[in-house]
Design a protein around this motif. Structure first.
Motif, PDB file in Angstrom:
ATOM      1  N   TRP A  85       0.835  -1.208   0.000  1.00 39.44           N
ATOM      2  CA  TRP A  85       0.000   0.000   0.000  1.00 39.44           C
ATOM      3  C   TRP A  85       0.870   1.258   0.000  1.00 39.44           C
ATOM      4  CZ3 TRP A  85      -5.122   1.362  -0.210  1.00 39.44           C
ATOM      5  CH2 TRP A  85      -5.455   2.640   0.235  1.00 39.44           C
ATOM      6  N   VAL A  86       1.873   1.299   0.860  1.00 39.27           N
ATOM      7  CA  VAL A  86       2.737   2.482   0.969  1.00 39.27           C
ATOM      8  C   VAL A  86       3.519   2.701  -0.328  1.00 39.27           C
ATOM      9  CG1 VAL A  86       4.775   3.402   2.154  1.00 39.27           C
ATOM     10  CG2 VAL A  86       2.920   2.372   3.467  1.00 39.27           C
ATOM     11  N   LEU A  87       4.040   1.620  -0.927  1.00 32.59           N
ATOM     12  CA  LEU A  87       4.836   1.756  -2.141  1.00 32.59           C
ATOM     13  C   LEU A  87       4.012   2.255  -3.324  1.00 32.59           C
ATOM     14  CD1 LEU A  87       7.073  -1.450  -1.973  1.00 32.59           C
ATOM     15  CD2 LEU A  87       7.779   0.915  -1.607  1.00 32.59           C
ATOM     16  N   VAL A  88       2.727   1.942  -3.338  1.00 31.99           N
ATOM     17  CA  VAL A  88       1.874   2.351  -4.459  1.00 31.99           C
ATOM     18  C   VAL A  88       1.235   3.718  -4.218  1.00 31.99           C
ATOM     19  CG1 VAL A  88      -0.216   1.795  -5.763  1.00 31.99           C
ATOM     20  CG2 VAL A  88       1.406  -0.003  -5.196  1.00 31.99           C
ATOM     21  N   PRO A 129      11.140  10.080  -0.466  1.00 29.22           N
ATOM     22  CA  PRO A 129      12.545   9.836  -0.842  1.00 29.22           C
ATOM     23  C   PRO A 129      12.942   8.394  -0.534  1.00 29.22           C
ATOM     24  CG  PRO A 129      12.341  11.890   0.404  1.00 29.22           C
ATOM     25  CD  PRO A 129      11.006  11.207   0.487  1.00 29.22           C
ATOM     26  N   GLY A 130      13.589   7.752  -1.484  1.00 29.03           N
ATOM     27  CA  GLY A 130      14.030   6.375  -1.307  1.00 29.03           C
ATOM     28  C   GLY A 130      12.990   5.338  -1.675  1.00 29.03           C
ATOM     29  N   ARG A 131      11.879   5.792  -2.256  1.00 28.41           N
ATOM     30  CA  ARG A 131      10.794   4.852  -2.597  1.00 28.41           C
ATOM     31  C   ARG A 131      11.257   3.828  -3.634  1.00 28.41           C
ATOM     32  NH1 ARG A 131       7.061   5.371  -6.739  1.00 28.41           N
ATOM     33  NH2 ARG A 131       5.160   4.109  -6.532  1.00 28.41           N
TER      34      ARG A 131
END
Length: 271
Positions: free
Chosen positions: A81-84, A89-91
């Protein structure tokens, strides 16, 4: 006409090569395991399967793999969920690191856990003082299984979130629906097939893990001896039939899981 004939010949040869490759790589070894497990008769097979150490190892492995799967479902869903849904920064780096357990040798993963949580480490030392050692006990086994199966749920959830039509979510917010209710009624059902398939693959992978587990398990019969290490021990003891019998149990469980995953994927595709 000749070109058409050559095209058909190439197509036939290509398909034949693929089938032969599949048969030699998958079908023959799997068939060999089943044949070996029954090589001394069904009575010997049942005796090997119901040996107290064998079924305790299988039961312990299934239990710990289930715990690792639950951990992965919770944190894998949150991570996907967080990645999408978020930019930070750093994703991209984090998204790449997710696949590290696939590229890293599992024995290296076990060594990392041993160094980080062993008796000589800071965390391991604290755990020892509290009377709850981590390495050579069940927590370390679960952690090793979580490490090697970490990407499955994340990679199962991400495509569904990326493909999801956010108009339904926005419509729910417009109608005054709370974020929690919108997540449960709109977003979560779309994510569920990916969560289920990722969880099943993680569980199946956890059942068969050896490299990361063997370094941190302790291998105490009836307590920390998992099925993969038990199978290795049987082979070392020259009991190939007993090792094959336990392997058949894990293999059959994996087949059932993969069949279920394929059915879930097929239903999602039909929808």
């Amino acid at each position: 006409m000749n070109a058409m004939f050559r095209g058909k010949a190439w197509s036939f040869g290509f398909r034949t090569a693929v089938i032969l490759y599949f048969v030699c790589l998958i079908i023959l070894p799997v068939t060999g395991i089943y044949v070996q497990s029954f090589s001394e008769g069904i009575a010997s097979f049942l005796a090997s399967v119901f040996d107290p150490l064998a079924w305790k190892a299988v039961f312990l492995t299934a239990k710990l793999a289930m715990i690792a799967t639950i951990v992965n479902v919770i944190f894998g869903t949150i991570t996907g969920w967080v990645l999408v849904r978020y930019t930070f920064p750093g994703r991209r780096l984090l998204n790449s690191v997710v696949d590290l357990p696939f590229a890293l040798p599992t024995a290296v993963g076990g060594l990392l856990i041993l160094l980080l949580l062993g008796p000589g480490s800071l965390v391991g030392g604290w755990a020892e003082k509290l009377g709850s050692p981590l390495v050579f006990h069940e927590p370390a086994i679960v952690l090793a299984m979580v490490f090697v199966t970490f990407p499955f749920v994340i990679r199962g959830v991400q495509p569904l979130l990326e493909e999801m039509d956010q108009s339904q979510e926005e419509a729910a917010y417009t109608m005054g629906t709370s974020r929690a209710r919108t997540f449960l009624t709109v977003i979560f059902p779309s994510m569920l097939p990916g969560i289920v398939s990722g969880a099943m693959l993680a569980f199946s992978r956890g059942l068969a893990e050896f490299g990361a587990v063997v370094l941190v398990a302790g291998n105490i019969p009836g307590k920390t001896l998992v099925a993969s290490v038990y199978i290795f021990g049987e082979i070392e003891s020259n009991n190939q039939q007993g090792a094959a019998a336990v392997s058949v149990i894990l293999l059959t469980m994996s087949f059932l899981i993969l069949w279920t995953v394929n059915n879930v994927a097929a239903r999602r595709f039909q929808r």
